[in-house]
Design a protein around this motif. Structure first.
Motif, PDB file in Angstrom:
ATOM      1  N   SER A 118       1.237  -1.671   0.004  1.00  0.00           N
ATOM      2  CA  SER A 118      -0.317   0.073  -0.062  1.00  0.00           C
ATOM      3  C   SER A 118       0.720   1.459   0.265  1.00  0.00           C
ATOM      4  O   SER A 118       0.460   2.351  -0.650  1.00  0.00           O
ATOM      5  CB  SER A 118      -0.871  -0.107   1.442  1.00  0.00           C
ATOM      6  OG  SER A 118      -2.174  -1.079   1.583  1.00  0.00           O
ATOM      7  N   LEU A 174       2.643   1.592  -3.165  1.00  0.00           N
ATOM      8  CA  LEU A 174       1.905   2.103  -4.021  1.00  0.00           C
ATOM      9  C   LEU A 174       1.237   3.512  -4.309  1.00  0.00           C
ATOM     10  O   LEU A 174       0.504   4.088  -5.086  1.00  0.00           O
ATOM     11  CB  LEU A 174       0.257   0.676  -4.415  1.00  0.00           C
ATOM     12  CG  LEU A 174       0.762  -0.274  -5.103  1.00  0.00           C
ATOM     13  CD1 LEU A 174      -0.994  -0.624  -4.790  1.00  0.00           C
ATOM     14  CD2 LEU A 174       1.152  -0.150  -6.594  1.00  0.00           C
ATOM     15  N   VAL A 184     -10.064   6.145 -10.363  1.00  0.00           N
ATOM     16  CA  VAL A 184     -10.490   4.889  -9.891  1.00  0.00           C
ATOM     17  C   VAL A 184     -10.049   3.963  -8.414  1.00  0.00           C
ATOM     18  O   VAL A 184     -10.903   2.972  -8.272  1.00  0.00           O
ATOM     19  CB  VAL A 184      -8.792   4.138 -10.769  1.00  0.00           C
ATOM     20  CG1 VAL A 184      -8.447   3.159  -9.822  1.00  0.00           C
ATOM     21  CG2 VAL A 184      -8.121   4.047 -11.750  1.00  0.00           C
ATOM     22  N   MET A 185      -9.751   5.845  -7.905  1.00  0.00           N
ATOM     23  CA  MET A 185     -10.395   4.953  -6.587  1.00  0.00           C
ATOM     24  C   MET A 185     -11.918   4.512  -6.289  1.00  0.00           C
ATOM     25  O   MET A 185     -12.466   4.837  -5.055  1.00  0.00           O
ATOM     26  CB  MET A 185      -9.013   5.561  -5.422  1.00  0.00           C
ATOM     27  CG  MET A 185      -7.435   5.043  -6.353  1.00  0.00           C
ATOM     28  SD  MET A 185      -6.875   3.240  -5.838  1.00  0.00           S
ATOM     29  CE  MET A 185      -7.523   3.305  -4.136  1.00  0.00           C
ATOM     30  N   GLN A 202       1.642   1.830 -14.769  1.00  0.00           N
ATOM     31  CA  GLN A 202       2.286   0.784 -15.875  1.00  0.00           C
ATOM     32  C   GLN A 202       3.585   0.611 -15.499  1.00  0.00           C
ATOM     33  O   GLN A 202       3.711  -0.453 -15.608  1.00  0.00           O
ATOM     34  CB  GLN A 202       0.862   0.442 -16.859  1.00  0.00           C
ATOM     35  CG  GLN A 202       1.395  -0.550 -17.684  1.00  0.00           C
ATOM     36  CD  GLN A 202       0.373  -1.941 -16.805  1.00  0.00           C
ATOM     37  OE1 GLN A 202      -0.863  -1.082 -16.872  1.00  0.00           O
ATOM     38  NE2 GLN A 202       0.994  -2.842 -16.680  1.00  0.00           N
ATOM     39  N   SER A 227      -5.137  -4.658 -19.048  1.00  0.00           N
ATOM     40  CA  SER A 227      -3.425  -4.403 -19.113  1.00  0.00           C
ATOM     41  C   SER A 227      -4.023  -3.495 -17.479  1.00  0.00           C
ATOM     42  O   SER A 227      -4.191  -3.363 -16.898  1.00  0.00           O
ATOM     43  CB  SER A 227      -2.511  -4.553 -18.969  1.00  0.00           C
ATOM     44  OG  SER A 227      -2.326  -3.267 -20.012  1.00  0.00           O
ATOM     45  N   TYR A 228      -4.502  -2.221 -18.181  1.00  0.00           N
ATOM     46  CA  TYR A 228      -5.474  -1.284 -17.482  1.00  0.00           C
ATOM     47  C   TYR A 228      -6.416  -1.812 -15.998  1.00  0.00           C
ATOM     48  O   TYR A 228      -6.611  -0.995 -15.117  1.00  0.00           O
ATOM     49  CB  TYR A 228      -5.413  -0.339 -18.275  1.00  0.00           C
ATOM     50  CG  TYR A 228      -5.233   0.938 -18.627  1.00  0.00           C
ATOM     51  CD1 TYR A 228      -3.519   1.238 -18.132  1.00  0.00           C
ATOM     52  CD2 TYR A 228      -5.220   0.890 -20.465  1.00  0.00           C
ATOM     53  CE1 TYR A 228      -2.838   1.738 -19.115  1.00  0.00           C
ATOM     54  CE2 TYR A 228      -4.941   1.529 -21.441  1.00  0.00           C
ATOM     55  CZ  TYR A 228      -2.914   1.969 -20.178  1.00  0.00           C
ATOM     56  OH  TYR A 228      -2.444   2.605 -21.406  1.00  0.00           O
ATOM     57  N   LEU A 264      -4.108  -3.730 -13.289  1.00  0.00           N
ATOM     58  CA  LEU A 264      -4.345  -1.661 -12.729  1.00  0.00           C
ATOM     59  C   LEU A 264      -4.852  -1.544 -11.892  1.00  0.00           C
ATOM     60  O   LEU A 264      -4.307  -1.162 -10.570  1.00  0.00           O
ATOM     61  CB  LEU A 264      -3.220  -0.993 -13.583  1.00  0.00           C
ATOM     62  CG  LEU A 264      -2.506   0.065 -12.626  1.00  0.00           C
ATOM     63  CD1 LEU A 264      -1.125  -0.164 -12.983  1.00  0.00           C
ATOM     64  CD2 LEU A 264      -2.563   1.552 -14.049  1.00  0.00           C
ATOM     65  N   ASP A 265      -5.918  -1.377 -12.770  1.00  0.00           N
ATOM     66  CA  ASP A 265      -6.767  -0.257 -11.020  1.00  0.00           C
ATOM     67  C   ASP A 265      -6.951  -1.250 -10.465  1.00  0.00           C
ATOM     68  O   ASP A 265      -7.213  -0.806  -8.927  1.00  0.00           O
ATOM     69  CB  ASP A 265      -8.119   0.029 -12.110  1.00  0.00           C
ATOM     70  CG  ASP A 265      -8.549   0.620 -13.738  1.00  0.00           C
ATOM     71  OD1 ASP A 265      -6.883   1.233 -13.141  1.00  0.00           O
ATOM     72  OD2 ASP A 265      -8.772   1.173 -14.102  1.00  0.00           O
ATOM     73  N   LEU A 267      -5.236  -3.570  -8.916  1.00  0.00           N
ATOM     74  CA  LEU A 267      -4.101  -3.678  -7.899  1.00  0.00           C
ATOM     75  C   LEU A 267      -3.772  -2.470  -6.660  1.00  0.00           C
ATOM     76  O   LEU A 267      -3.724  -2.433  -5.577  1.00  0.00           O
ATOM     77  CB  LEU A 267      -2.869  -3.490  -8.538  1.00  0.00           C
ATOM     78  CG  LEU A 267      -1.931  -4.011  -7.603  1.00  0.00           C
ATOM     79  CD1 LEU A 267      -1.391  -5.014  -7.378  1.00  0.00           C
ATOM     80  CD2 LEU A 267      -0.346  -3.567  -9.031  1.00  0.00           C
ATOM     81  N   PHE A 268      -4.796  -1.290  -7.759  1.00  0.00           N
ATOM     82  CA  PHE A 268      -4.283   0.237  -6.678  1.00  0.00           C
ATOM     83  C   PHE A 268      -5.657   0.202  -5.674  1.00  0.00           C
ATOM     84  O   PHE A 268      -5.531   0.003  -4.038  1.00  0.00           O
ATOM     85  CB  PHE A 268      -4.956   0.995  -7.449  1.00  0.00           C
ATOM     86  CG  PHE A 268      -3.372   1.878  -8.246  1.00  0.00           C
ATOM     87  CD1 PHE A 268      -2.683   2.725  -6.976  1.00  0.00           C
ATOM     88  CD2 PHE A 268      -2.944   1.407  -9.150  1.00  0.00           C
ATOM     89  CE1 PHE A 268      -1.121   2.965  -8.064  1.00  0.00           C
ATOM     90  CE2 PHE A 268      -1.305   1.118  -9.558  1.00  0.00           C
ATOM     91  CZ  PHE A 268      -0.444   1.727  -8.760  1.00  0.00           C
ATOM     92  N   GLN A 269      -6.987  -0.103  -6.629  1.00  0.00           N
ATOM     93  CA  GLN A 269      -7.902  -0.865  -5.725  1.00  0.00           C
ATOM     94  C   GLN A 269      -7.813  -1.597  -4.596  1.00  0.00           C
ATOM     95  O   GLN A 269      -8.300  -1.507  -3.117  1.00  0.00           O
ATOM     96  CB  GLN A 269      -9.302  -0.565  -6.337  1.00  0.00           C
ATOM     97  CG  GLN A 269      -9.746  -0.011  -7.448  1.00  0.00           C
ATOM     98  CD  GLN A 269     -11.054  -0.076  -8.616  1.00  0.00           C
ATOM     99  OE1 GLN A 269     -10.930  -1.937  -8.679  1.00  0.00           O
ATOM    100  NE2 GLN A 269     -10.561   0.641  -9.266  1.00  0.00           N
ATOM    101  N   LYS A 305      -5.335  -2.816  -3.232  1.00  0.00           N
ATOM    102  CA  LYS A 305      -4.124  -2.402  -2.259  1.00  0.00           C
ATOM    103  C   LYS A 305      -4.625  -1.083  -1.517  1.00  0.00           C
ATOM    104  O   LYS A 305      -4.574  -0.636   0.039  1.00  0.00           O
ATOM    105  CB  LYS A 305      -2.915  -2.537  -2.474  1.00  0.00           C
ATOM    106  CG  LYS A 305      -2.659  -3.516  -2.915  1.00  0.00           C
ATOM    107  CD  LYS A 305      -2.024  -4.349  -2.105  1.00  0.00           C
ATOM    108  CE  LYS A 305      -1.108  -5.598  -2.290  1.00  0.00           C
ATOM    109  NZ  LYS A 305      -0.592  -6.280  -1.450  1.00  0.00           N
ATOM    110  N   LEU A 306      -5.248  -0.314  -1.638  1.00  0.00           N
ATOM    111  CA  LEU A 306      -5.591   1.350  -1.138  1.00  0.00           C
ATOM    112  C   LEU A 306      -6.834   1.238  -0.473  1.00  0.00           C
ATOM    113  O   LEU A 306      -7.716   2.102   0.228  1.00  0.00           O
ATOM    114  CB  LEU A 306      -5.461   1.906  -1.917  1.00  0.00           C
ATOM    115  CG  LEU A 306      -3.195   2.074  -2.295  1.00  0.00           C
ATOM    116  CD1 LEU A 306      -2.999   3.244  -3.399  1.00  0.00           C
ATOM    117  CD2 LEU A 306      -2.725   2.035  -1.081  1.00  0.00           C
ATOM    118  N   LYS A 307      -7.564   0.062  -0.700  1.00  0.00           N
ATOM    119  CA  LYS A 307      -8.956   0.418  -0.528  1.00  0.00           C
ATOM    120  C   LYS A 307      -9.035  -0.203   0.372  1.00  0.00           C
ATOM    121  O   LYS A 307      -8.138  -1.177   1.415  1.00  0.00           O
ATOM    122  CB  LYS A 307     -10.389   0.343  -1.538  1.00  0.00           C
ATOM    123  CG  LYS A 307      -9.993   0.743  -2.676  1.00  0.00           C
ATOM    124  CD  LYS A 307     -11.782   1.732  -2.701  1.00  0.00           C
ATOM    125  CE  LYS A 307     -11.972   1.993  -3.469  1.00  0.00           C
ATOM    126  NZ  LYS A 307     -13.548   3.197  -3.475  1.00  0.00           N
TER     127      LYS A 307
END
Lengths: 176, 505
Positions: A115, A118, A137-138, A169, B5-6, B9-10, B12-14, B16-18
């Motif tokens: 975390s 990232l 995204v978030m 990426q 792949s995007y 990627l999305d 992965l971030f979601q 780990k950070l959600k």
């Protein structure tokens, strides 16, 4: 003490409960602030502003209409956007921005996809890319919504997201 | 770069950070400083401020209206009862006069001599024509039941003439007199006898009727449509008592100075965290103002005041605080520090301090430290009040009165001065002091009720002075309901002595 009770007591200005509530969610709120800001100083400022708003508006929170975490995160996101708006004057500058993508040294103690790392990758994005990436995204906003929030065109939003993804990426491939 | 792949990627971030998967550590663990700094600026919603109770203001406005209403209701009731009495007296007088007329008519009828009758009749006609004319001139009341007579002897400079409109009224009365004589069996054609009868009414009765007429005219408030008949050489106003209300007169203006002991009353105080409990010390305050007073009746008056109030209070709080060595932390410089976060509940809001304790490392674990806090409060108000006053006792120069009232206060200045210290075995561990001028957590508008007992002394025809002992008590809290005091409600009370001097118009 349960979160429900903490909120109830914090609403009555119980400072102990307020402190407890803060300690429960501080990491979550702070991570949001770090995601939207390049450095911790700005993130600290944003967190402070967000805390003022969260505890000032706490009496407005109705647990029947949603959970506290998402309610408070919405406030934190809005405060971060406000902070960026003040800092940048307006979001038009995003389109012109072409900051150098420099990732701070990643932590070797943890996995590259931790975390923390990232978050650092997101922080390293140019602010326009970063903001659009975070919102899309978030937070799950659509490009139309982002265009309204940031007062940019839908096309700009899409291109900023695309660039942000490319950079991330690439960086992940390099680092891994 | 493909779309898939995007998406990864999305994700992965979601992931780990959600919310749930966030890995916490020092990197995303802010200190409590942000919280403390934020809490010092937190202003809970303004919503409750809008709930300012306005009933005391309405009450303030209603006081004079009620008093005036009571005054005039009493006056009207008194006048009505007087009217009834007078009406009764008029009826009695009418009956008495009619009876006397009949008696005298009988006496005259018994006279047999025709020549004598003729002479007496002519003389009587001459005399009574004068009296009858005079009678008509005063007979201005439209009330048909009232017999209106007058006496030339009681008004020597008075040579009235009848206006045409009143002639008819008196003719009708004469006709009524004739009827009364007819009813008693007299001959209709003996009109001169009728005139004699009218003339024979004695002077006492005439005067009595005139007096009644005067009293009747005092009902102008009720029968305001009374016609103003004009009679040559005489204004009817001369017969009427003064009808104008005294309201608007009996005004006085005054200035006052009030010296009082201030105290604070609190309710709903909750002990949360480290809260000191202590006691309150009364302090000296003052009030300076001007006012106007209006007499509503012999005993009732109402005063309106505008003043500047200075309220001060000192609170001394004492408590103990447990020192636990495990809370000692090592600072960046490598020193051991004990950071003390305290929240002192003051009468007007929480006072938060966050400071390092010095000498903390020298203390034994689990020892109690003495905690003292001196809190001084200063409030300045501009105040407007209404105070009905009742005179308990009065002589020519002296009056004892009681008064009660309501004030609306606007807070113009406030200061809270706090001095907190922690000590252990006479060693100062921490000292923190500061002033707060923010009125954000306070109600700008507050209401107080007052009660007083005083003496008023006339120094001259127009000048007076007074001395009053009184108390005032808050009826609304000075602290706003959305402040940081855990629903603590703070009320400002005082007890004092007031001197005033004024001018009576």
């Amino acid at each position: 003490m349960e979160v429900k009770e903490l909120i109830s007591r914090a609403k009555k200005q119980d400072s102990k409960a307020q402190m407890e509530l803060y300690r429960t969610y501080k990491s979550y709120w702070y991570t949001i602030c770090l995601r939207y800001n390049r450095n911790t100083f700005d993130a600290d400022d944003c967190l402070q502003n967000a805390l003022i708003n969260i505890f000032s508006k706490l009496s407005q929170f109705d647990e029947n209409r949603g959970n506290f975490k998402s309610w408070s995160s919405q406030i934190v996101v809005n405060d971060n956007l406000m902070f960026l708006r003040k800092k940048k004057q307006n979001f038009q500058s995003f389109e012109l921005e072409d900051d150098k993508f420099v990732v701070e040294e990643v932590s070797e103690e943890s996995s590259i996809i931790s975390s923390e790392n990232l978050t650092k990758l997101i922080q390293a994005l140019p602010s326009g890319y970063r903001t659009v990436f975070n919102l899309y995204v978030m937070e799950g906003y659509s490009h139309v919504e982002i265009s309204e929030i940031l007062e940019i065109s839908v096309g700009t939003s899409k291109s900023q997201l695309s660039k942000a993804r490319k950079l991330l990426q690439h960086q992940l491939e390099v680092v891994i | 770069m493909g779309k898939n792949s995007y998406t990864e990627l999305d994700k992965l971030f979601q992931s780990k950070l959600k919310d749930g998967n966030l890995e916490n550590g020092d990197w995303n663990n802010p200190t409590d400083d942000a919280f403390l700094a934020a809490m010092s600026q937190v202003k809970p919603e303004e919503k409750s401020k809008k709930k300012t109770r306005c009933w005391p203001l309405l009450f303030l406005l209603l006081i004079p209206i009620l008093l005036i209403g009571v005054k005039y209701t009493d006056e009207v009731n008194n006048l009505r009862s007087e009217l009834n009495e007078i009406q009764q007296q008029v009826n009695d007088a009418q009956a008495s006069i009619a009876k006397d007329k009949n008696e005298e008519a009988n006496q005259l009828q018994s006279n047999d001599s025709a020549t004598k009758e003729s002479k007496v009749g002519e003389d009587a006609i001459q005399n009574n024509s004068k009296k009858a004319t005079t009678k008509a001139s005063i007979n201005v009341s439209p009330k048909p039941s009232a017999i209106k007579l007058s006496n030339t002897s009681s008004k020597k400079n008075f040579t009235p003439k009848l206006t045409p409109s009143y002639t008819s009224v008196n003719e009708s009365r004469i006709n009524r007199n004739q009827n009364s004589v007819n009813n008693s069996g007299l001959d209709n054609k003996t009109t001169f006898n009728d005139k004699v009868l009218t003339a024979a009414v004695n002077n006492d009765k005439i005067e009595k009727i005139v007096d009644l007429e005067r009293l009747t005219s005092s009902f102008s408030l009720i029968t305001a449509t009374r016609p103003k008949a004009k009679i040559e050489g005489l204004s009817l106003a001369a017969f009427e008592p003064e009808q104008k209300s005294n309201f608007g007169k009996n005004l006085s203006a005054f200035a006052f100075f009030d010296l009082n002991m201030n105290s604070i009353r609190m309710s709903g105080m909750e002990n949360t965290g480290f809260t000191l409990t202590g006691y309150d010390e009364s302090q000296l305050g003052y009030e300076l103002g001007i006012g106007v007073s209006q007499n509503l009746s012999k005993r009732w008056a109402i005063a309106y005041t505008a003043s500047y109030r200075h309220f001060t209070n000192k609170s001394l709080y004492q408590s103990e605080f447990l020192y636990e060595q495990e809370d000692l932390i090592t600072s960046i410089d490598g020193d051991l520090v004990y950071q003390l976060f305290t929240e002192t509940q003051t009468p007007t809001g929480a006072y938060i301090t966050n400071q390092d304790l010095t000498f903390a490392e020298e203390m034994d674990d689990h020892t109690m430290m003495d905690a003292n806090a001196d809190i001084e409060l200063f409030f300045n108000f501009v105040s407007i009040g209404a105070k009905p006053r009742f005179s308990l006792f009065q002589t020519k120069g002296l009056q004892v009165f009681a008064e009660a009232g309501l004030n609306i206060n606007y807070l113009v200045h406030y200061c809270q001065s706090v001095d907190v210290e922690f000590s252990y075995e006479d060693k100062m561990m921490m000292h923190n002091s500061g002033d707060n001028y923010s009125m954000d957590d306070l109600n700008k508008i507050s209401f107080t009720s007052s009660l007083g007992l005083g003496l008023e002394y006339n120094l001259g025809e127009h000048i007076f002075s007074s001395l009053k002992f009184g108390t005032s008590r808050s009826i609304s809290s000075i602290t706003a309901s959305n402040n940081n005091t855990n629903d603590t409600r703070t009320y400002l009370d005082n007890l004092g002595i007031s001197v005033s001097a004024g001018y009576r118009f």
